[in-house]
Each structure stands twice: as C-alpha cells, then as structure tokens.
Design an enzyme around this catalytic site. Structure first.
Site, short mmCIF file in Angstrom:
data_model
loop_
_atom_site.label_atom_id
_atom_site.label_comp_id
_atom_site.label_asym_id
_atom_site.label_seq_id
_atom_site.Cartn_x
_atom_site.Cartn_y
_atom_site.Cartn_z
N SER A 1 0.70 -1.18 -0.07
CA SER A 1 0.29 -0.60 -0.27
C SER A 1 1.46 1.02 -0.20
O SER A 1 0.15 2.54 -0.01
CB SER A 1 -0.90 0.31 0.99
OG SER A 1 -0.17 -0.22 2.79
N LYS B 1 -6.53 3.28 8.32
CA LYS B 1 -6.04 4.73 7.66
C LYS B 1 -6.53 6.36 8.01
O LYS B 1 -5.77 7.62 7.47
CB LYS B 1 -5.71 4.76 6.01
CG LYS B 1 -4.41 3.13 6.59
CD LYS B 1 -4.49 2.40 5.11
CE LYS B 1 -3.24 1.94 5.09
NZ LYS B 1 -3.51 1.07 2.95
#
Length: 769
Positions: free
Chosen positions: A669, A712
């Site tokens: 990611s 996140k």
C-alpha cells in the site's frame, strides 16, 4: 547282538527299573511276540517325535535300553500290558525294518564306576536336592525321598531322573551319559532348575491364593452389608443404582432408538459387574455422560426483533454491520424454522469487543452461552474426545460445552480460532470441519460417546484477530464479519457509556465523588493509549479510579482535569504521528495499518551522486521492497514525461528510508507514496505536508486498491491532515467512515500516478542535471 526293537512314546526305561507299559501298535506287538519266543529280551528306544504313529529309523534315538519282559497281560481290545525290567544301556548299531516289525543290532554298555570322593559328594548333593524337590512338589508323595537310599551312583542318577517331571529329551540326555560322574552332574543341574521353577510357581500360587482370599472376603462383607441395608430399608447398593439409571433412561422419552439401545446394553453390562471393579467405574461414568446430555432439550429462542435490537444497542456502541446481521437472522428465523443457525466469524484486532459481542448475541437471542478458547489447542482429542480404552478418557470440549449449557441449541463461542496449531496428536482445525459444517454436524460423532449428536441447532460464533492463519477449508464454512477498530470519538463514547461507570462501581466510588470530563477522556485516549480496541483505555481508567479511591480514603478533594492528569497516570506514553509542518523535498506522508489501528508514516527519499543504485532501508518486507522497485522502474521508463534528470539511472543513487527502522513493515500500500517521494527527490519539487496517501502501484503507473481504508483515514484525521489520496476502486470503503470525518476530510480518488503528482508536488525549486 540282534534283538526285537520296540519304540517308546513319551516314556523311558532305565537300567534296574521295573516299568509297566501298554502296547497297542501292531509292530510293537510283533516285537513283543518275538521276544516271548526267545529269551524275553527287547530293545526299547525312545521316539524323537511322539506324534509319529509309525516311526522309521531316522525317528529314533541311537541309545536305548535292553530290557527283559517279566509279565504279559493281553487286553480284550487287542493290546497288551507288560511289565519290563531294564537290564543295561545299549548303543543301536543298525536297525532292520520289515512290514511286520523292527530288529536292532545293539552293543550293551556295561555300568562300570569306581567310588571316589567326587562321586560321593555328588551323590550327597543329588539326595539333598531331591529331598527339597519332593518337599516342594505337590505331585510327589512324601515317601518318595526314601526310595533313593541307593549306594550305586549310576543307579541313583537313573532313579532320580526317572521320577522327575521333565521333558523326554532331557531324560534321553541322561540315558546317553555313559560316564557316571557326568550323569550325576547333569541330574544335579536338572534338579536345581526344577527347584527354582517350583519356587516361582509357589510364589505365584501364593499371590493368587491371597488375592482370591481377599476377593472372597470382600464379596462376603459386601453381601453382609447389602443384607444389613435391606433390613434397615437403605437400598443404596448396585441394584438401586441400576434402577436409577433405568428410570433416567425411561424419562428420556424422545431419545433416538440407536442411543436408547446403546444405553440399555451398557446398563446390562454394568448390572453383571462387581460395583468395585475398574471396568464398572468406566461404564458408570460413560452412562452418566450420556444420560446428562440434552438430547432433546431446547431453550426457547427469542424472536422479538425490537427487543433483540434494544439489547444489542444497550450492550455495545457502534458495530452496526454485526448487529444488522444478527437481526436479519432472527427475522428469517421468525418466518421459517428450517433455517440453519449461521456460523459467524468475527475478525478484528484485540480489544474491540468480539467476545462480549457474542455474549450480547446470546442474550438477544435467548440462548445459553458457552465459550471455548482455542488458543494454543494442539490435540485433536480436545475437539473429538478420547476413546474409552484410555484411562481417564472424557468427551471432547464440544460435548462438554453442550452438557454445561443444558440445551442442544446454545450459542457456542469458539474463541481465538486463528491460534490453533497441529502436531503429532492431530489437527484440531481439521476436527472442527465436521463441527462447523451445517451439512455434517447434525450427526457429530465424539470418540468417547460413539453416538451421533445433533449440533445443527447450535449457533456457532468464532473470533479471530487475522484470517490468514485460519485453514482455508475451515474459513470456507464461516461467514466473516470484520469488526474494525474504533475512532477516537467512538472510544470516548464507549468510555462515557460503559467503561467509566463500570470502573467507578468496581472501585467502590460513588458517581458524585469522581467525575471525568470529555476533555480528560480525549487526553487519556490520545496521550496514554495506542490500540484499535479499548482494553488499554479501560486499564488507564482503572488506574485513575485506584488513585482516586486512595484520595477519598485520605479525605482529599478530588479534581481530575487535563492539567493534573499526570498526577494520576504519569507522563504521556504514546505519541501519534503528526503531519509535517512545512513542505519538504523527498518527504511524503504515507498511511499504514497496524494491530493497534491506523497510523501515518513519513517516507523519505534522498539523491546523491552515484551509478543508479537504489537503496531501501527501514526493515521493509519483500512486498514493500518490490513496490519500491516497481515505482523506480516506472520512473525510469517515463523519465521524459516526469521531467526527471536525463541519465539519472547512471549518475544518481537513490536512497528510500521509512523511519522507525526497528519496526518491521510490509505490504504494497505504500507504492504510490514511495514513487512520489522518489520523483520529488529527483525533480527537486517539494511535497505538500497536509496530504497523505495510500495505494499500490504497477509498472504502468496504475493505482490498485488496498485494505484498511477506514483505519488509515482516521489516522490521518487524528494527525491533523486535511487531504487524503486513495485508489478510486476503494471508493465503496468510504461508506464505513463516520459522517463527521467524511465532512472534514478532502478525499481524492486516483487511478494513475499522473493523478497523484499534481495533488502533492507544489513547485519547481531545483532541477538536477
């Protein structure tokens, strides 16, 4: 000298001994007739194999006895009884056989011996040993030892061996000893061995006799006890126990026939056993287990959707998706009773309330609650049980939990299903396949019960922290529901509604004695906890209550504020990532997910003169290193489009570092973040400090979706970042965000790295050549 030969089976004749014999074989009768026609002399030779009815020359020993027939008595059956007296040993030189009988050429061996001290000592030893043998043997009469008062050593040896109960082969070996000293020595050894065997036999028989006496005594006393109890009207014996078991079996009217038949057979077995025997204890324990299981008992399931929803809402804050799934199941069950109980797997980080949620589901559905922890379970028998052949065998923990619940339809929580392991004792995860398969668990077989038990009415719920350690066949049988970490606002609401009131009550404080404002809670969450759940938060609140309780006892006035929070919890121990204060070249803010929730991380890139080497540091995993390589390859392939210096791959070294190097990091990611940092360092364009990003990059610059979007974005919001860049294909994950966070954050959806760079690179400060 040639004489008629008569084979002997299982018996030997020795010199100077008178022996009665029965003769029935045709050839033996012929030899007897030939001897009676002559001087009544015969040769007796033993057979090697007593099973031979018609022995040949090779079936006979080569040393025998020349004997004289003293008396003959013919029997009505055709045979004869004879009395013979041994004359001397002989060697068989040759055997002549025809259809009628056998003759043998023999050489008589005279018995010659001179008395010596050694012979005399041997004779004394043999006599003493023989007396001991006669005394210990139950087959020998007591006066047998008188018969060996013989002065001739050879005759003494022959007389003793003839009366011993030994194999024919051993007697034949004595017969073949022509030397008297050797013969006496061999007889002495045989006597010693026979005495040892008699002593062993005597010890064994004594043990058996004592055991029998003790058993008979116990039986006699037990019968007396039964008679006394009958007289007193206290029928507390085996018969009463059997009657009780039968009555309990009759009370289970809806029991399946195979189970009823099995129980009846075991009761009959128990009835025939002694109540004190070990086997009776095993059977009694087995019957207790079978009769105590709720074969047909079901608790009434609550189908009131509104009441179930109010219970779930009262017990837990948030967790909307899980609550909706439970209410959907109850709605379907209220319409159709044939629906099978779901098998849910609650997946999430520690402390988010998975186990307590299962308790609330049991309360909302009206089911009994049973919890089984699978953490560290390595033995398949923990699930399926042990077979009854093992000492201390018990059913598996599934059946034990059903018995504990008392109903066949409890809510069964299998906690920490991802922590199981396999070793030489089997694979418990494989044993769970049958338990959690709705097509198989209606006849689950436990090794101890050896009877099918219906688990189809049980509502199974499993919990796990991660999915990758759960075997795929087991995971395929469960419906996974993600229980993600809480936002700071959710943690504050949980603390106000559940945690703080509970801690105040547990520490004996009154609500009016101690109060905690929202600002204090916010400070505790931000400065003293780093977790996805609320366990550490509850521990910190417990610490505040402990110190507050001491102050109450000491008569001090309580005032907990942000300014004096250190007095209760000490200095802050957690520092969350914060946004960069100003734009910098080669520094990009990335987003990551850890076990404690989301967090931000700075990704730094720097250039230096060199030969195009790419260096990656920060304890990066293989996948993360590959993402950096993919981004570097994209930059090299599109250097003209990206306005990076010409020939940088030959003249410039790149170093990419992710701080907090002691912590392992992995995953794809951070791909676009590392690529943006490298482009910023190569072009000299600064990166905006108020933008964070996440997404996987391909060699063509495409941005692929990643996981943990909610955690996140919440981490970026907590760090004061206003804008976030995520892959376009993660747009559906934004629905999980709290409404207040979605309003405050500017979220950019991107498909390609070209969409990312205009959002993060601010201006051209320096171009490297």
């Amino acid at each position: 000298m040639e004489l008629p030969l008569l084979p002997l089976r299982g018996v030997l004749v020795f010199p100077s001994m008178v022996v009665p014999l029965e003769i029935g074989r045709k050839k033996s009768l012929h030899a007897l007739e030939q001897a009676m026609l002559g001087d009544r002399a015969l040769v007796f030779v033993a057979q090697k194999d007593t099973r031979q009815d018609d022995p040949g020359e090779d079936d006979l020993y080569r040393v025998g006895i020349v004997a004289e027939v003293k008396q003959v008595l013919k029997m009505p059956t055709g045979g004869s009884k004879v009395v013979v007296e041994g004359r001397s040993r002989c060697r068989v030189l040759a055997i002549h056989e025809d259809t009628e009988g056998m003759n043998a050429e023999v050489e008589e061996v005279p018995e010659a011996s001179e008395m010596s001290d050694e012979l005399e000592a041997l004779m004394h030893a043999v006599r003493d040993l023989y007396e001991v043998y006669v005394k210990n043997s139950r087959k020998m009469p007591g006066e047998a030892s008188v018969a060996i008062n013989i002065d001739d050593p050879g005759r003494l040896a022959d007389t003793v061996i003839a009366t011993l109960d030994v194999r024919t082969q051993e007697k034949q070996e004595v017969l073949e000893d022509f030397d008297v000293t050797d013969r006496l020595t061999r007889v002495s050894d045989i006597l010693s061995r026979q005495i040892e065997l008699l002593e062993i036999e005597k010890r064994i028989s004594g043990r058996v006799r004592r055991q029998m006496e003790r058993t008979q005594k116990e039986y006699y006393l037990r019968e007396q006890m039964k008679a006394i109890q009958r007289e007193l009207g206290e029928a507390d014996d085996g018969e009463g126990e059997i009657a009780e078991l039968r009555s309990r079996l009759e009370a289970l009217s809806d029991l399946a026939e195979p189970v009823r038949d099995k129980v009846e057979r075991e009761i009959k077995r128990l009835e025939k056993m002694s109540p004190m025997s070990a086997e009776a204890v095993v059977v009694r324990t087995y019957l207790e287990w079978v009769l105590e299981l709720p074969w047909t008992v079901e608790s009434e399931t609550r189908l009131d959707i509104a009441e179930a929803e109010s219970i779930l809402e009262a017990d837990h804050f948030g967790l909307k998706r899980v609550k909706e799934r439970i209410l959907e199941y109850l709605a379907v069950q209220s319409l159709s009773s044939e629906i099978r109980s779901p098998i849910l797997c609650l997946v999430g980080p520690p402390g988010v309330g998975k186990t307590s949620l299962a308790r609330s589901i049991a309360r909302a559905t009206g089911r009994r609650f049973v919890r089984m922890s699978l953490g560290g379970v390595r033995d398949e028998a923990e699930i399926r049980g042990h077979r009854r052949t093992y000492i201390g065998a018990l059913p598996g923990r599934i059946i034990q939990g059903i018995r504990q619940a008392g109903t066949k339809n409890p809510l069964f929580l299998l906690d920490e299903v991802d922590k199981m392991a396999a070793d030489f004792r089997g694979d418990p995860a494989a044993a769970l396949l049958e338990v959690l398969d709705p097509e198989q668990n209606h006849h689950f077989s436990d090794h101890y019960l050896e009877l099918p038990f219906d688990l189809s009415s049980v509502m199974f719920i499993t919990t796990a922290n991660v999915l990758h350690s759960i075997p795929r066949p087991l995971l395929d049988r469960m419906e996974t529901i993600a229980v993600s970490g809480y936002t700071d606002e959710e943690k504050r609401a949980i603390a106000e509604k559940y945690l703080w009131p509970r801690q105040v009550k547990q520490h004996g404080l009154a609500p009016e004695q101690i109060q905690l404002g929202r600002r204090v809670l916010t400070e505790v969450i931000a400065q003293y906890t780093r977790e996805a759940g609320v366990r550490q938060l509850e521990r910190e609140l417990s610490a505040i209550c402990r110190k507050a309780a001491r102050e109450v006892v000491e008569g001090k006035k309580l005032r907990i504020r942000v300014t004096n929070l250190r007095r209760y919890l000490g200095r802050p121990r957690v520092f969350h990532g914060a946004a960069e204060e100003q734009a910098a070249v080669g520094v990009v803010t990335g987003l990551a997910v850890t076990e404690t929730g989301g967090d931000i991380m700075a990704i730094e890139a720097a250039t230096m003169p060199g030969k195009g080497k790419l260096t990656l540091t920060g304890q990066l995993g293989e996948v993360m290193q590959e993402s950096a390589q993919a981004g570097y390859s994209y930059i090299r392939a599109h250097k003209d489009h990206l306005a990076v210096p010409d020939h940088f791959e030959d003249t410039v070294d790149l170093h990419v570092h992710v701080p907090e190097g002691a912590i392992p990091k992995d995953g794809p990611s951070a791909g676009i973040a590392m690529a943006s940092a490298m482009i910023s360092a190569l072009t000299g364009r600064a990166v905006r400090p108020d933008v964070a990003m996440t997404g996987e990059i391909t060699l063509r610059g495409r941005v692929l979706p990643v996981g943990g979007i909610k955690d996140k974005i919440l981490a970026a919001h907590r760090a004061g970042i206003d804008e976030v860049i995520i892959p376009e294909r993660n747009q559906q994950d934004l629905e999980d965000l709290p409404a207040n966070v979605r309003k405050k954050m500017a979220i950019h959806l991107v498909r390609h790295l070209d969409d990312v760079l205009p959002l993060v690179l601010v201006k051209q400060e320096q171009v490297m050549h």
